[in-house]
Design a protein around this motif. Structure first.
Motif, PDB file in Angstrom:
ATOM      1  N   VAL A 142       1.111  -1.250   0.334  1.00 59.51           N
ATOM      2  CA  VAL A 142      -0.010  -0.065  -0.027  1.00 59.51           C
ATOM      3  C   VAL A 142       0.886   1.121  -0.012  1.00 59.51           C
ATOM      4  N   THR A 143       0.306   2.339  -0.453  1.00 61.31           N
ATOM      5  CA  THR A 143       1.295   3.478  -0.206  1.00 61.31           C
ATOM      6  C   THR A 143       1.036   4.354   0.835  1.00 61.31           C
ATOM      7  N   LEU A 144       1.931   5.261   1.232  1.00 59.11           N
ATOM      8  CA  LEU A 144       1.863   6.056   2.513  1.00 59.11           C
ATOM      9  C   LEU A 144       0.551   6.966   2.371  1.00 59.11           C
ATOM     10  N   SER A 145       0.176   7.177   1.315  1.00 57.90           N
ATOM     11  CA  SER A 145      -1.033   8.305   1.133  1.00 57.90           C
ATOM     12  C   SER A 145      -2.165   7.198   1.387  1.00 57.90           C
ATOM     13  N   THR A 146      -2.078   6.136   1.125  1.00 62.40           N
ATOM     14  CA  THR A 146      -3.399   5.352   1.793  1.00 62.40           C
ATOM     15  C   THR A 146      -3.273   5.177   3.233  1.00 62.40           C
ATOM     16  N   ILE A 147      -2.122   5.055   3.894  1.00 60.19           N
ATOM     17  CA  ILE A 147      -2.084   4.874   5.275  1.00 60.19           C
ATOM     18  C   ILE A 147      -2.878   6.404   5.791  1.00 60.19           C
ATOM     19  N   PHE A 148      -2.259   7.465   5.295  1.00 58.71           N
ATOM     20  CA  PHE A 148      -2.893   8.686   5.881  1.00 58.71           C
ATOM     21  C   PHE A 148      -4.274   9.112   5.556  1.00 58.71           C
ATOM     22  N   GLN A 149      -4.884   8.657   4.299  1.00 57.19           N
ATOM     23  CA  GLN A 149      -6.219   8.707   4.104  1.00 57.19           C
ATOM     24  C   GLN A 149      -6.846   7.770   5.203  1.00 57.19           C
ATOM     25  N   ALA A 150      -6.675   6.590   5.338  1.00 60.05           N
ATOM     26  CA  ALA A 150      -7.263   5.927   6.472  1.00 60.05           C
ATOM     27  C   ALA A 150      -7.074   6.488   7.709  1.00 60.05           C
ATOM     28  N   ALA A 151      -5.899   7.075   8.298  1.00 62.80           N
ATOM     29  CA  ALA A 151      -5.976   7.654   9.457  1.00 62.80           C
ATOM     30  C   ALA A 151      -7.101   8.866   9.468  1.00 62.80           C
ATOM     31  N   TRP A 152      -7.016   9.694   8.446  1.00 65.03           N
ATOM     32  CA  TRP A 152      -8.201  10.783   8.369  1.00 65.03           C
ATOM     33  C   TRP A 152      -9.384  10.051   8.292  1.00 65.03           C
ATOM     34  N   GLY A 153      -9.781   8.908   7.617  1.00 64.31           N
ATOM     35  CA  GLY A 153     -11.257   8.418   7.751  1.00 64.31           C
ATOM     36  C   GLY A 153     -11.578   8.041   9.230  1.00 64.31           C
ATOM     37  N   LEU A 154     -10.411   7.391  10.139  1.00 62.23           N
ATOM     38  CA  LEU A 154     -10.620   7.231  11.272  1.00 62.23           C
ATOM     39  C   LEU A 154     -10.903   8.272  12.282  1.00 62.23           C
ATOM     40  N   LEU A 155     -10.220   9.457  12.038  1.00 63.02           N
ATOM     41  CA  LEU A 155     -10.560  10.652  12.729  1.00 63.02           C
ATOM     42  C   LEU A 155     -11.942  11.368  12.581  1.00 63.02           C
ATOM     43  N   LEU A 156     -12.180  11.262  11.260  1.00 57.93           N
ATOM     44  CA  LEU A 156     -13.520  11.766  10.905  1.00 57.93           C
ATOM     45  C   LEU A 156     -14.581  10.914  11.702  1.00 57.93           C
ATOM     46  N   SER A 157     -14.522   9.558  11.499  1.00 61.62           N
ATOM     47  CA  SER A 157     -15.353   8.623  12.275  1.00 61.62           C
ATOM     48  C   SER A 157     -15.563   8.789  13.752  1.00 61.62           C
ATOM     49  N   SER A 158     -14.324   9.067  14.413  1.00 60.15           N
ATOM     50  CA  SER A 158     -14.444   9.497  15.675  1.00 60.15           C
ATOM     51  C   SER A 158     -15.169  10.523  16.089  1.00 60.15           C
ATOM     52  N   TYR A 159     -14.902  11.690  15.262  1.00 59.73           N
ATOM     53  CA  TYR A 159     -15.503  13.177  15.560  1.00 59.73           C
ATOM     54  C   TYR A 159     -17.022  13.048  15.282  1.00 59.73           C
ATOM     55  N   SER A 160     -17.477  12.343  14.190  1.00 57.20           N
ATOM     56  CA  SER A 160     -18.800  12.464  13.899  1.00 57.20           C
ATOM     57  C   SER A 160     -19.724  11.326  14.410  1.00 57.20           C
ATOM     58  N   GLY A 161     -18.852  10.114  14.872  1.00 56.59           N
ATOM     59  CA  GLY A 161     -19.999   9.064  15.420  1.00 56.59           C
ATOM     60  C   GLY A 161     -20.421   8.181  14.161  1.00 56.59           C
ATOM     61  N   GLU A 162     -19.825   8.660  12.962  1.00 58.58           N
ATOM     62  CA  GLU A 162     -20.495   7.722  11.818  1.00 58.58           C
ATOM     63  C   GLU A 162     -19.435   6.814  11.182  1.00 58.58           C
ATOM     64  N   LYS A 163     -20.049   5.492  11.066  1.00 59.62           N
ATOM     65  CA  LYS A 163     -19.304   4.463  10.438  1.00 59.62           C
ATOM     66  C   LYS A 163     -19.031   4.464   8.976  1.00 59.62           C
ATOM     67  N   ASP A 164     -19.706   5.356   8.404  1.00 57.58           N
ATOM     68  CA  ASP A 164     -19.734   5.578   6.795  1.00 57.58           C
ATOM     69  C   ASP A 164     -19.297   6.993   6.600  1.00 57.58           C
ATOM     70  N   VAL A 165     -18.124   7.182   6.300  1.00 58.70           N
ATOM     71  CA  VAL A 165     -17.675   8.611   5.969  1.00 58.70           C
ATOM     72  C   VAL A 165     -17.123   8.852   4.336  1.00 58.70           C
ATOM     73  N   VAL A 166     -17.580  10.203   4.227  1.00 56.04           N
ATOM     74  CA  VAL A 166     -16.874  10.510   2.978  1.00 56.04           C
ATOM     75  C   VAL A 166     -16.141  11.921   3.224  1.00 56.04           C
ATOM     76  N   PHE A 167     -14.790  12.025   2.368  1.00 55.75           N
ATOM     77  CA  PHE A 167     -14.083  13.059   2.649  1.00 55.75           C
ATOM     78  C   PHE A 167     -13.504  13.206   1.160  1.00 55.75           C
ATOM     79  N   GLY A 168     -12.671  14.455   1.036  1.00 57.89           N
ATOM     80  CA  GLY A 168     -12.378  14.877  -0.300  1.00 57.89           C
ATOM     81  C   GLY A 168     -10.970  14.299  -0.538  1.00 57.89           C
ATOM     82  N   VAL A 169     -10.230  13.890  -1.400  1.00 59.71           N
ATOM     83  CA  VAL A 169      -8.806  13.625  -1.857  1.00 59.71           C
ATOM     84  C   VAL A 169      -8.617  14.322  -3.142  1.00 59.71           C
ATOM     85  N   THR A 170      -7.436  14.516  -3.087  1.00 65.54           N
ATOM     86  CA  THR A 170      -6.774  15.679  -4.370  1.00 65.54           C
ATOM     87  C   THR A 170      -6.103  14.575  -5.140  1.00 65.54           C
ATOM     88  N   VAL A 171      -6.440  14.460  -6.400  1.00 61.79           N
ATOM     89  CA  VAL A 171      -5.590  13.719  -7.355  1.00 61.79           C
ATOM     90  C   VAL A 171      -5.006  14.742  -8.520  1.00 61.79           C
TER      91      VAL A 171
END
Length: 252
Positions: free
Chosen positions: A152-181
């Motif tokens: 996997v890429t380092l980018s994937t690891i950081f995207q996963a960490a951000w997803g966990l953070l959003l899930s923790s703050y929002s209380g949601e298990k299904d989160v959507v956020f923006g990624v830049t390509v």
């Protein structure tokens, strides 16, 4: 002090898209052999990928001037070729992909902050602060090792960490956020050397489950990122319209 003051003033003023100028250069002479140079531009003109391209060209001309020679640089592929490439892509396949990807997601991922109060504060005070955090060399090596071991890429690891953070703050298990390509497709030869705005922001949907093994979850996110790249030519406005989030509400 003048350099900092001018830079701060330009940040505060910002840009108006219906008024010139969207790019400007300012040279400040501090003393006989010391200068400061400010280059300001709106992000709608160029993306971060362009910076080393422009710096290389400018320094090439500068070096040639010092040596008293003529600088000859290869002509890059014109930006309008990228626009033509965008218009030639398979729109129907992209529509099917984004509808399927966002199916069942009806409400943007909330954050535990008073957004209205924040917006009011931003309107009253346009200043901002920046905070820079650096990972230790040891932690960086550990992350690189994990990424290489499990493909996997380092980018994937950081995207996963951000997803966990959003899930923790929002209380949601299904989160959507923006990624830049980067928006520079391998199929478009010469895209790597184009100067212009080619980046795109896409929604990444992450399902968080305490039952999922970490590495398997990271690999799933990596696969999602690969799939996004195949349809990265779709504008965020069009993706928003294809989602089940009501119109007028940001997708993330």
């Amino acid at each position: 002090m003048l350099f900092r003051s001018l830079g701060s003033t330009q940040r505060t003023q910002g840009f108006l898209l219906n008024q010139a100028r969207l790019m400007g250069c300012t040279m400040i002479r501090l003393d006989e052999d010391n200068y400061k140079f400010i280059w300001s531009y709106h992000h709608i003109l160029i993306d971060g990928w362009c910076l080393p391209i422009i710096f290389k060209e400018v320094l090439s001309f500068y070096e040639a001037q010092l040596q008293g020679v003529t600088c000859q640089l290869p002509t890059p592929r014109p930006y309008h070729d990228y626009i033509a490439w965008l218009n030639s892509q398979d729109k129907s396949a992209a529509i099917d992909f984004w509808r399927q990807t966002l199916r069942g997601f009806t409400t943007p991922t909330p954050l535990a902050v008073d957004r209205l109060q924040y917006q009011n504060q931003q309107q009253q005070d346009s200043d901002y602060n920046s905070l820079r955090l650096s990972l230790s060399a040891r932690l960086t090596r550990s992350l690189q090792s994990v990424a290489q071991k499990h493909h996997v890429t380092l980018s994937t690891i950081f995207q996963a960490a951000w997803g966990l953070l959003l899930s923790s703050y929002s209380g949601e298990k299904d989160v959507v956020f923006g990624v830049t390509v980067s928006g520079r497709p391998p199929s478009l030869s010469g895209a790597d050397n184009m100067v212009g705005l080619l980046i795109n922001t896409l929604p990444l949907r992450v399902q968080v489950s305490t039952q999922e093994k970490l590495i398997t979850w990271l690999q799933q996110i990596q696969l999602s990122m690969v799939e996004l790249q195949q349809y990265s030519y779709t504008s965020l406005v069009d993706i928003q319209a294809l989602s089940e989030v009501p119109g007028g509400i940001p997708l993330f």
